[in-house]
Design an enzyme around this catalytic site. Structure first.
Site, short mmCIF file in Angstrom:
data_model
loop_
_atom_site.label_atom_id
_atom_site.label_comp_id
_atom_site.label_asym_id
_atom_site.label_seq_id
_atom_site.Cartn_x
_atom_site.Cartn_y
_atom_site.Cartn_z
N ASN A 58 60.86 23.11 21.90
CA ASN A 58 60.04 23.16 20.69
C ASN A 58 60.29 21.88 19.89
O ASN A 58 61.19 21.10 20.22
CB ASN A 58 60.35 24.41 19.87
CG ASN A 58 61.83 24.49 19.50
OD1 ASN A 58 62.31 23.70 18.69
ND2 ASN A 58 62.55 25.42 20.12
N ASP A 95 62.80 31.04 23.07
CA ASP A 95 62.79 32.49 23.30
C ASP A 95 62.84 32.84 24.78
O ASP A 95 63.34 33.90 25.15
CB ASP A 95 61.54 33.11 22.67
CG ASP A 95 61.58 33.06 21.16
OD1 ASP A 95 62.69 33.10 20.58
OD2 ASP A 95 60.50 32.95 20.54
N LYS A 107 62.26 17.87 41.46
CA LYS A 107 61.05 17.82 40.66
C LYS A 107 59.93 18.57 41.38
O LYS A 107 59.68 18.36 42.57
CB LYS A 107 60.64 16.36 40.43
CG LYS A 107 59.33 16.20 39.66
CD LYS A 107 58.96 14.73 39.52
CE LYS A 107 57.60 14.59 38.83
NZ LYS A 107 57.19 13.18 38.71
N PHE A 120 67.47 32.11 9.96
CA PHE A 120 66.26 31.39 9.59
C PHE A 120 65.08 32.00 10.32
O PHE A 120 65.22 32.46 11.46
CB PHE A 120 66.38 29.90 9.94
CG PHE A 120 66.96 29.06 8.85
CD1 PHE A 120 66.19 28.12 8.19
CD2 PHE A 120 68.28 29.20 8.48
CE1 PHE A 120 66.72 27.34 7.17
CE2 PHE A 120 68.83 28.42 7.47
CZ PHE A 120 68.04 27.49 6.81
N LYS A 147 63.55 40.93 10.50
CA LYS A 147 64.69 40.24 11.10
C LYS A 147 65.99 40.52 10.34
O LYS A 147 67.05 40.68 10.95
CB LYS A 147 64.44 38.73 11.15
CG LYS A 147 63.45 38.31 12.22
CD LYS A 147 63.35 36.78 12.28
CE LYS A 147 62.40 36.34 13.39
NZ LYS A 147 62.29 34.86 13.47
N LYS A 188 68.78 42.29 12.72
CA LYS A 188 69.86 41.41 13.16
C LYS A 188 71.08 41.45 12.25
O LYS A 188 72.00 40.65 12.39
CB LYS A 188 69.33 39.99 13.32
CG LYS A 188 68.15 39.96 14.31
CD LYS A 188 67.70 38.58 14.71
CE LYS A 188 66.53 38.66 15.69
NZ LYS A 188 66.10 37.38 16.23
#
Length: 405
Positions: free
Chosen positions: A208, A277, A287, A321, A335, A339
């Site tokens: 990301n 995730d 490759k 976060f 969350k 958590k």
């Protein structure tokens, strides 16, 4: 930040004096009231008017000259400054300080102040390595001066080795470390930052756009405030924060292992990392080449590090976060319960000034009792300061209630 701090920048006569102009500019931009004192030799390398233009304050270089307001300027400023930085600090000024010699405006002021002093040496390698110089630097440390390391590399004189003035950004961070209030001393803080990468062949991976800026800001600010900080960082181009132990990892599994290793002794966890995730079930050793058919990836869920820490939490303050693009508060509330978090920092990454790679952030801080603190767009270091203020509030509340901290 250095807002409202009055700083004396002492500039002495070395070729690195030109870097002091950049330092004066950056200190001023961070809100400091910068006063520059120069030796007569420094004025041979850089014009005092440069510093006057950058700081908005008169430059002082002569004990009794026309540019001093009174003959007691050295005493007046010595009383009023919050901190002193000598950059560059030549062998001459270091020797004077080490032996209590005051024969010009700057050296007299330095002996008269009780403010903390950061000495940033810059000189020829052979001068720096001279046993007399090393003894003088050790004397300064024994007297309570803050002495920066030097850079290593090519010097203007043609030597190669130690003795270069530390880079301006590093000096700036040392100023922060010296002047910040140490209200987190005794705490061990674990911060995660950056992305993770889940390779499916040697040259490609799932990841990301996270750069790690928010996490690195949290680590820096916690260290400035006196905490012992461990930063577990995914791949990032950012420099490792000064005063922080940094552990570099690549995958979500590696990040989980590092976090679990330090978690039992940690007081506070601030988990800013954008962990992938999902990752591939299998990794090709070579490759993957182009084919007529579209390649498919069999993905499995990456470890949920924050959930695992929440399950094993005993006395720790756990900060999560939530980077979302919709239903920000609703998703963050889920969350914080799922958590077992003490608070969560939520931001809409689609919002301008709050996305990955930005120097600013726009966040909402949610607490377990339902309270939401909404912040405007702020530099990430200021956001980090506010987060740590809230953490400190939680620790103090626990202490008042008799809960273990």
């Amino acid at each position: 930040m250095l807002r409202w701090k009055r700083i004396l920048l002492g500039v002495t006569g070395g070729i690195a004096a030109y870097k002091s102009a950049d330092l004066a500019s950056k200190l001023t931009k961070q809100g400091a009231d910068v006063h520059v004192g120069m030796t007569s030799h420094a004025a041979e390398f850089i014009n005092p008017l440069t510093f006057q233009a950058l700081t908005g304050n008169q430059v002082i270089s002569d004990m009794f000259g026309a540019n001093t307001e009174t003959s007691m300027t050295h005493i007046d400023l010595a009383r009023r400054v919050d901190g002193v930085v000598i950059a560059p600090a030549t062998a001459n000024i270091i020797g004077k300080l080490a032996h209590g010699i005051a024969d010009d405006w700057l050296s007299t002021t330095l002996l008269a102040t009780r403010a903390p002093i950061l000495v940033c040496p810059a000189m020829n390698t052979r001068m720096f390595e001279n046993p007399i110089m090393q003894d003088n630097l050790n004397r300064l440390k024994q007297f309570g001066f803050h002495v920066s390391p030097t850079g290593f590399g090519d010097l203007a004189c043609g030597e190669h080795g130690p003795g270069r003035l530390l880079e301006v950004e590093q000096i700036l961070e040392l100023v922060h470390l010296m002047l910040s209030e140490k209200n987190l001393t005794g705490l061990k803080v674990l911060v995660t930052a950056g992305p993770t990468r889940e390779h499916f062949d040697p040259v490609r991976f799932i990841s990301n756009p996270s750069t790690g800026k928010m996490g690195y800001a949290c680590a820096r600010v916690a260290a400035r405030r006196g905490a012992e900080v461990i930063l577990v960082s995914g791949p990032s181009s950012l420099s490792e924060p000064m005063g922080v132990r940094t552990i570099q990892v690549t995958t979500a599994r590696e990040m989980e292992e590092a976090c679990l290793a330090y978690y039992p002794e940690t007081d506070v966890v601030i988990k800013t990392a954008a962990v992938s995730d999902h990752g591939p079930r299998e990794v090709s050793p070579h490759k993957i080449k182009k084919a007529d058919q579209k390649p498919t990836l069999d993905l499995v869920q990456s470890p949920d590090i924050l959930r695992r820490l929440g399950q094993e939490k005993k006395r720790q303050i756990l900060v999560g976060f939530a980077a979302e693009t919709r239903n920000l508060v609703e998703y963050a509330k889920v969350k914080i319960d799922e958590k077992n978090l003490d608070l969560i920092v939520a931001n809409d990454v689609a919002q301008e000034g709050a996305g990955f790679g930005s120097d600013t952030n726009i966040v909402k801080i949610l607490f377990r009792d339902g309270l939401v603190q909404e912040l405007p767009r702020l530099p990430k270091e200021e956001v980090a300061d506010i987060i740590l203020d809230r953490v400190k509030d939680l620790i103090e509340a626990r202490s008042k209630n008799g809960a273990p901290s």
